[in-house]
Design a protein around this motif. Structure first.
Motif, PDB file in Angstrom:
ATOM      1  N   TRP A 102       0.808  -1.228   0.000  1.00  0.00           N
ATOM      2  CA  TRP A 102       0.000   0.000   0.000  1.00  0.00           C
ATOM      3  C   TRP A 102       0.839   1.276   0.000  1.00  0.00           C
ATOM      4  O   TRP A 102       0.318   2.364  -0.201  1.00  0.00           O
ATOM      5  CB  TRP A 102      -0.944   0.014   1.200  1.00  0.00           C
ATOM      6  CG  TRP A 102      -0.244   0.038   2.539  1.00  0.00           C
ATOM      7  CD1 TRP A 102       0.153  -1.030   3.268  1.00  0.00           C
ATOM      8  CD2 TRP A 102       0.133   1.191   3.289  1.00  0.00           C
ATOM      9  NE1 TRP A 102       0.761  -0.627   4.434  1.00  0.00           N
ATOM     10  CE2 TRP A 102       0.752   0.732   4.471  1.00  0.00           C
ATOM     11  CE3 TRP A 102      -0.001   2.576   3.090  1.00  0.00           C
ATOM     12  CZ2 TRP A 102       1.252   1.603   5.445  1.00  0.00           C
ATOM     13  CZ3 TRP A 102       0.490   3.437   4.059  1.00  0.00           C
ATOM     14  CH2 TRP A 102       1.106   2.954   5.225  1.00  0.00           C
ATOM     15  N   LYS A 127       1.069   6.699   1.554  1.00  0.00           N
ATOM     16  CA  LYS A 127       0.183   5.813   0.825  1.00  0.00           C
ATOM     17  C   LYS A 127       0.261   6.127  -0.667  1.00  0.00           C
ATOM     18  O   LYS A 127       0.356   7.287  -1.065  1.00  0.00           O
ATOM     19  CB  LYS A 127      -1.253   5.976   1.315  1.00  0.00           C
ATOM     20  CG  LYS A 127      -2.233   4.959   0.766  1.00  0.00           C
ATOM     21  CD  LYS A 127      -3.606   5.135   1.403  1.00  0.00           C
ATOM     22  CE  LYS A 127      -4.578   4.082   0.932  1.00  0.00           C
ATOM     23  NZ  LYS A 127      -5.912   4.222   1.575  1.00  0.00           N
ATOM     24  N   CYS A 154      -5.163   7.477   8.127  1.00  0.00           N
ATOM     25  CA  CYS A 154      -4.623   8.302   7.042  1.00  0.00           C
ATOM     26  C   CYS A 154      -5.406   9.618   7.037  1.00  0.00           C
ATOM     27  O   CYS A 154      -6.393   9.747   6.302  1.00  0.00           O
ATOM     28  CB  CYS A 154      -4.764   7.615   5.689  1.00  0.00           C
ATOM     29  SG  CYS A 154      -4.020   5.975   5.555  1.00  0.00           S
TER      30      CYS A 154
END
Length: 537
Positions: A102, A127, A154
């Protein structure tokens, strides 16, 4: 001679202290039969020489395990081991082959913890197509293999610097920083419940505290580490500018009776910042030995060499005042201190790799976006065969520099080059900034790359012999000289006797590497017989 610590390059030895910290006790002392003599031996900082920013340490039994930021250099997140907190050996990596699926960049700020028979590494990464996130990986062994559980949070401006902690009820939480400073916004330290599988945050997040721009904290607080002691939670945190020539980093502490607060910041903050030897100290973790002594493993820049070796790993003891607040020695960050286990680290004077083992030493690194394209041939009296790449710098294998003054030499088999391939020796900041010397069938070229712009500094005819030795000499980190030889005795100086100014090399968050490269079509190779780094007076 600068005391840095001997590395015969299959193994890099560092120095450090022991303590068991866990998610269950968040840094409290573990039982052990180990005893400590009265400290009469000293050790020298750094205990992790070279670029080991944001170090984290945990004790499990009599073993100490540590990790640190990798940034854009693979393999990702070194696993280091010690028995005495001052001698460290790199024994593996969390992600030895490739990055988590990822993520693609900014592999920062890992936190190693131990809980219920498992090791957990909470880490920060960018990311793919997004911003900074916090992920976690786990293993039943400190050395791995680790299983990645993916990102946990995130936020829009980025999430960074995770730390796990159990509250007064035993529930598991994760504390982290919202990276507001990246957008000139405040930087709250958040907390939120974390499930026992470490796969998701649950419940509502809450704020512990945030930066006060009118104080020493400036534009940010970050890198929280929470310690339980005498009815309080103590959060050690860092503030202000972390990195580069303009750094102003320091360490503060806040405390609270409960995890949710209210949190009281210590009136005497910062408790650690700079000394005569070190500056911009911060972002570390605390480990307690079997006798209950607390030690802080953290990073700082050495004033003499400054940014060129990067943020190096230091160790200092924490003591506690009658008022219940922690403190460091007046001369901290220290240059020398009493060794916790009456042992000290050996001095590193040279690093030698003869490529006579089946695999490369754990201390070798390469750019994150590059495959580890090499083959070791110990049966050929020790040879490294690097597969070339058409990338800007080609295929790269490098070592951290440990000081600003060093000499790197290597022996290249010129006869192994074909179809336009070149290979050589370089000082490397990143893929876009480097200085090096290249050898081809016909020419020997001294070059620099700055912001992806390549400049040829000097070009001479390559020697007719099949092998050529290359030498890079660095002074004060940024004054570079290059030379070549066919016998290792008579050296031909390049750059016309004028040192190359390489002050631009280190990125804001990294130190300089020195190493080998092979550039050319994908079906070409370059062969090296040995590689050596000698740290100078």
């Amino acid at each position: 001679m600068k005391k840095i610590g001997l590395v015969l390059l299959s193994w890099v030895v560092f120095s450090c202290n022991s303590n068991k910290s866990s998610e269950a006790d968040s840094g409290q002392t573990a039982s052990s039969n180990q005893t400590t003599k009265t400290a009469s031996v000293t050790y020298n900082n750094p205990v992790l020489p070279g670029d080991y920013a944001d170090p984290s340490v945990v004790r499990v039994g009599d073993d100490y395990w540590a990790t640190a930021t990798s940034s854009e250099w693979a393999p990702l997140y070194p696993i280091l081991h010690s028995k005495n907190l001052v001698d460290w050996e790199t024994v593996g990596h969390v992600f030895p082959e490739k990055a988590p699926a990822w993520a693609d960049a900014h592999f920062w700020a890992p936190e190693i913890t131990y809980d219920n028979g498992k090791y957990y590494i909470y880490y920060t990464a960018k990311k793919k197509g997004g911003n900074l996130c916090i992920g976690v990986a786990s293993s039943t062994k400190a050395t791995g293999p680790y299983t990645d559980h993916g990102p946990l949070v995130c936020q829009e401006v980025g999430s960074i610097d995770a730390f796990p902690i159990r509250d007064e009820k035993g529930d598991l939480y994760m504390v982290w920083k919202e990276d507001g400073n990246s957008q000139k916004l405040p930087t709250p330290i958040w907390g939120q419940r974390l499930n026992e599988e470490r796969t998701a945050l649950i419940g509502e997040r809450f704020e512990l505290f945030r930066n006060d721009p009118k104080t020493w904290e400036g534009g940010l607080v970050e890198g929280p580490f929470i310690l339980k002691r005498n009815g309080y939670y103590y959060t050690f945190y860092s503030g202000d500018a972390c990195c580069g020539r303009g750094c102003t980093y320091g360490v503060g502490v806040a405390r609270s009776k409960t995890l949710r607060g209210p949190w009281e910041k210590y009136a005497s903050n910062p408790i650690l910042k700079q000394s005569d030897t070190w500056k911009c100290a911060g972002h570390g973790s605390i480990v307690s030995d079997a006798q209950g002594r607390d030690f802080y493993l953290y990073h700082a820049y050495q004033k003499d060499d400054f940014v060129y070796p990067g943020r190096q790993g230091l160790l200092d003891e924490i003591t506690w005042g009658k008022d219940g607040w922690p403190q460091f020695a007046k001369n901290a960050p220290t240059a020398t201190a009493a060794a916790p286990f009456n042992q000290n680290a050996p001095d590193i004077y040279s690093l030698i790799e003869e490529f006579n083992q089946k695999t490369l030493a754990e201390s070798w690194q390469w750019p994150v976006n590059q495959k580890s394209n090499y083959q070791i041939k110990p049966e050929s009296n020790g040879q490294l065969v690097m597969k070339a790449s058409p990338a800007e710098l080609g295929t790269v294998l490098a070592q951290r520099t440990l000081t600003g003054d060093y000499t790197t030499t290597t022996l290249l088999d010129k006869s192994s080059l074909s179809n336009g391939a070149t290979a050589g020796l370089a000082a490397i900041g990143d893929n876009s900034n480097a200085v090096g010397v290249s050898v081809s069938k016909g020419d020997l070229v001294l070059w620099s790359v700055k912001d992806n712009k390549v400049t040829t500094l000097e070009k001479v005819k390559a020697p007719t012999e099949n092998t050529v030795q290359l030498k890079l000499t660095a002074r004060k980190g940024n004054k570079l000289e290059f030379a070549w030889s066919t016998n290792g005795t008579a050296w031909n100086q390049l750059n016309k006797g004028q040192a190359i100014d390489a002050a631009y090399l280190p990125p804001w968050d990294r130190g300089v590497r020195t190493g080998l490269f092979a550039k050319g079509p994908v079906n070409t190779t370059a062969t090296f017989d040995w590689f050596k780094v000698e740290n100078l007076d």
